[in-house]
Design a protein around this motif. Structure first.
Motif, PDB file in Angstrom:
ATOM      1  N   ILE A 208       3.827   1.919  -2.333  1.00 44.38           N
ATOM      2  CA  ILE A 208       2.900   2.531  -3.300  1.00 44.38           C
ATOM      3  C   ILE A 208       3.429   3.890  -3.765  1.00 44.38           C
ATOM      4  CG2 ILE A 208       0.651   3.721  -3.336  1.00 44.38           C
ATOM      5  CD1 ILE A 208      -0.443   1.336  -1.772  1.00 44.38           C
ATOM      6  N   GLY A 209       4.279   4.486  -2.939  1.00 44.05           N
ATOM      7  CA  GLY A 209       4.855   5.782  -3.311  1.00 44.05           C
ATOM      8  C   GLY A 209       4.305   6.951  -2.528  1.00 44.05           C
ATOM      9  N   VAL A 210       3.580   6.675  -1.433  1.00 43.87           N
ATOM     10  CA  VAL A 210       3.062   7.772  -0.596  1.00 43.87           C
ATOM     11  C   VAL A 210       4.246   8.502   0.045  1.00 43.87           C
ATOM     12  CG1 VAL A 210       1.695   8.323   1.468  1.00 43.87           C
ATOM     13  CG2 VAL A 210       0.905   6.547  -0.128  1.00 43.87           C
ATOM     14  N   GLY A 211       4.205   9.813   0.007  1.00 43.57           N
ATOM     15  CA  GLY A 211       5.331  10.583   0.548  1.00 43.57           C
ATOM     16  C   GLY A 211       4.900  11.953   1.029  1.00 43.57           C
ATOM     17  N   PRO A 212       5.868  12.786   1.414  1.00 38.31           N
ATOM     18  CA  PRO A 212       5.577  14.111   1.955  1.00 38.31           C
ATOM     19  C   PRO A 212       4.689  14.926   1.014  1.00 38.31           C
ATOM     20  CG  PRO A 212       7.910  13.599   2.169  1.00 38.31           C
ATOM     21  CD  PRO A 212       7.302  12.489   1.357  1.00 38.31           C
ATOM     22  N   GLY A 213       3.704  15.575   1.618  1.00 39.10           N
ATOM     23  CA  GLY A 213       2.814  16.441   0.841  1.00 39.10           C
ATOM     24  C   GLY A 213       1.591  15.711   0.299  1.00 39.10           C
ATOM     25  N   ASN A 214       1.617  14.387   0.317  1.00 39.38           N
ATOM     26  CA  ASN A 214       0.449  13.632  -0.186  1.00 39.38           C
ATOM     27  C   ASN A 214      -0.679  13.626   0.827  1.00 39.38           C
ATOM     28  OD1 ASN A 214       2.373  10.986  -1.813  1.00 39.38           O
ATOM     29  ND2 ASN A 214       1.740  12.967  -2.555  1.00 39.38           N
TER      30      ASN A 214
ATOM     31  N   ALA B 105      -3.168   9.999  -2.641  1.00 35.31           N
ATOM     32  CA  ALA B 105      -2.078   9.062  -2.933  1.00 35.31           C
ATOM     33  C   ALA B 105      -2.525   7.630  -2.637  1.00 35.31           C
ATOM     34  CB  ALA B 105      -0.849   9.420  -2.101  1.00 35.31           C
ATOM     35  N   ALA B 106      -3.507   7.469  -1.762  1.00 35.77           N
ATOM     36  CA  ALA B 106      -4.061   6.135  -1.454  1.00 35.77           C
ATOM     37  C   ALA B 106      -5.363   6.322  -0.689  1.00 35.77           C
ATOM     38  CB  ALA B 106      -3.087   5.314  -0.614  1.00 35.77           C
ATOM     39  N   VAL B 107      -6.203   5.303  -0.751  1.00 32.39           N
ATOM     40  CA  VAL B 107      -7.376   5.210   0.124  1.00 32.39           C
ATOM     41  C   VAL B 107      -7.158   3.995   1.009  1.00 32.39           C
ATOM     42  CG1 VAL B 107      -9.837   4.636   0.207  1.00 32.39           C
ATOM     43  CG2 VAL B 107      -9.023   6.322  -1.446  1.00 32.39           C
ATOM     44  N   ILE B 108      -7.338   4.171   2.327  1.00 30.71           N
ATOM     45  CA  ILE B 108      -7.269   3.014   3.237  1.00 30.71           C
ATOM     46  C   ILE B 108      -8.683   2.710   3.725  1.00 30.71           C
ATOM     47  CG2 ILE B 108      -6.228   2.033   5.309  1.00 30.71           C
ATOM     48  CD1 ILE B 108      -4.003   4.051   5.158  1.00 30.71           C
ATOM     49  N   THR B 109      -9.070   1.456   3.622  1.00 31.74           N
ATOM     50  CA  THR B 109     -10.335   1.018   4.215  1.00 31.74           C
ATOM     51  C   THR B 109     -10.011   0.237   5.485  1.00 31.74           C
ATOM     52  OG1 THR B 109     -10.240  -0.974   2.870  1.00 31.74           O
ATOM     53  CG2 THR B 109     -11.584   0.844   2.030  1.00 31.74           C
TER      54      THR B 109
END
Ligand code: PLP
Length: 379
Positions: free
Chosen positions: A68-74, A129-133
């Motif tokens: 998804i593109g999650v990375g440092p600082g997110n 950067a994302a939501v996890i359920t």
């Protein structure tokens, strides 16, 4: 009398046969026909276009977020009331989990708090950067508002359905809602490959990227060519064969776990101070674990006393998840919410719920709980 475990593997002759057939085929590798078949059979079951088999649910989460593109600082929004792996995957990428509380109504993430957090970030010109359920203990999150909220805000939703294969939300299979879903086949799950996981998605590009990253990011050429660093995360073909056999018995296992839940309700509901994890009316859980809350004042014993009483009878039970915002590993990270999950942790207990559990073992657990409960006289 043998020990009663919380959720042991439930395997039989079909598992043995399919495992040995895979062995005899000599596809003893992280590639082979059983992996391909397991992926398409699971995708079919979940009603999605793509599935990628990997070595664990944690690996599937890790690669879903990476793709998804999650990375440092997110920042990634994560329910606090879950197993460590949900947030660990966020930190592998140098991103920060932002913890959010659950609802009293069903113990899963509170959609109103998620909406508030998304709106607050947006006011600051920022975005998760994302939501996890997390479809907790086999029960779906209330997705109705969450999915459009995330879509409108442009935040990818990853469903950690590690515990919930076979559960539904308003008729839709859990794992199919959101951009990607993740399942675990760890030894304690409703179906197991001893260890293993699966990423599912309707997004072909996302699934292809996860498959590529899980295979050492190897370019499709004859020699070994790598333009980036990947991971060795693919599932073994032997374990995929085991998973295929288990998947054939999924509905049967759901039925048996539901009956265990019904049996516990019939045997324990009259006890003052003992209540069950609420079941939401919007879906059908897979009934992975039956969990109860103990109110010590009314029950006459606290959660730990009940757990120890069961242990003395050689019965394994476990406290419900310790919230992640209280874990030393995440010291200092705040919680969005009122701390309801901390209260569940203080009072919650998971009872043995394995699909192969015998009627007499169920009776043993019920008797042991009753003995320590109100009027039980265990002291
Ligand atoms: C909610 C949740 N997420 C993720 C995982 C991780 O799965 P695995 O053990 O296959 O890595 C688990 C269970 O183990 C889990 O319960």
């Amino acid at each position: 009398m043998s020990r009663v475990y919380l959720s042991p593997p439930d395997v039989g002759p079909l598992e043995r046969q399919m495992l040995l057939e895979a062995f005899d085929s000599n596809w003893i590798a992280p590639v082979g026909p059983d992996i391909d078949a397991f992926e398409s059979e699971l995708a079919n079951r979940v009603g999605v276009d793509h599935a990628v088999a990997v070595s664990s649910g944690t690996a599937a989460l890790h690669l879903a977020l990476l793709a998804i593109g999650v990375g440092p600082g997110n920042e990634v929004l994560v329910p606090s009331f879950t197993f460590m792996a949900t947030a660990a995957a966020v930190t592998y990428l140098g991103a920060t989990p932002v913890f959010v509380d659950c609802t009293a109504g069903n113990w899963t993430v509170d959609p109103a708090l998620v909406a508030e957090a998304i709106a607050e970030r947006s006011r600051q010109g920022r975005r998760f950067a994302a939501v996890i359920t997390v479809d907790l203990y086999g029960q779906a999150v209330d997705y109705d508002e969450l999915v459009p909220q995330c879509e409108t805000a442009g935040v990818p939703l990853v469903a950690d359905a590690a515990e919930a294969l076979g559960a539904t939300y308003r008729g839709a299979p859990v794992g199919s809602l959101g951009l990607a879903g993740v399942f675990s086949f760890n030894g304690n799950k409703i179906i197991t490959t001893s260890g293993g996981g699966m990423l599912v998605s309707d997004d072909g590009a996302l699934a292809a990227r996860v498959r590529y990253l899980a295979t050492q990011a190897r370019q499709p050429v004859v020699h070994y060519e790598h333009t980036e660093v990947g991971f060795n995360y693919r599932l073994s073909n032997l374990l995929a064969a085991l998973g295929r056999a288990q998947l054939l018995g999924l509905d049967d296992r759901i039925t048996r776990r539901r009956r265990i839940n019904e049996r516990y309700r019939a045997g324990l509901s009259d006890l003052d101070g003992l209540t069950f994890m609420p079941v939401a009316d919007y879906g059908e859980p897979n009934w992975w674990l039956t969990c109860v809350l103990i109110d010590p004042d009314r029950f006459g014993a606290d959660r730990e006393a009940v757990r120890l009483a069961l242990e003395r009878e050689d019965i394994e039970s476990r406290p419900t998840w310790k919230p992640l915002h209280l874990q030393p590993a995440f010291d200092g990270l705040p919680l969005i919410g009122n701390g309801f999950c901390a209260d569940i942790f203080e009072r919650g207990l998971c009872l043995p719920s394995g699909s192969a559990m015998s009627e007499s073992d169920l009776g043993r657990v019920i008797d042991a709980v009753r003995k320590v409960g109100p009027g039980g006289g265990a002291g």
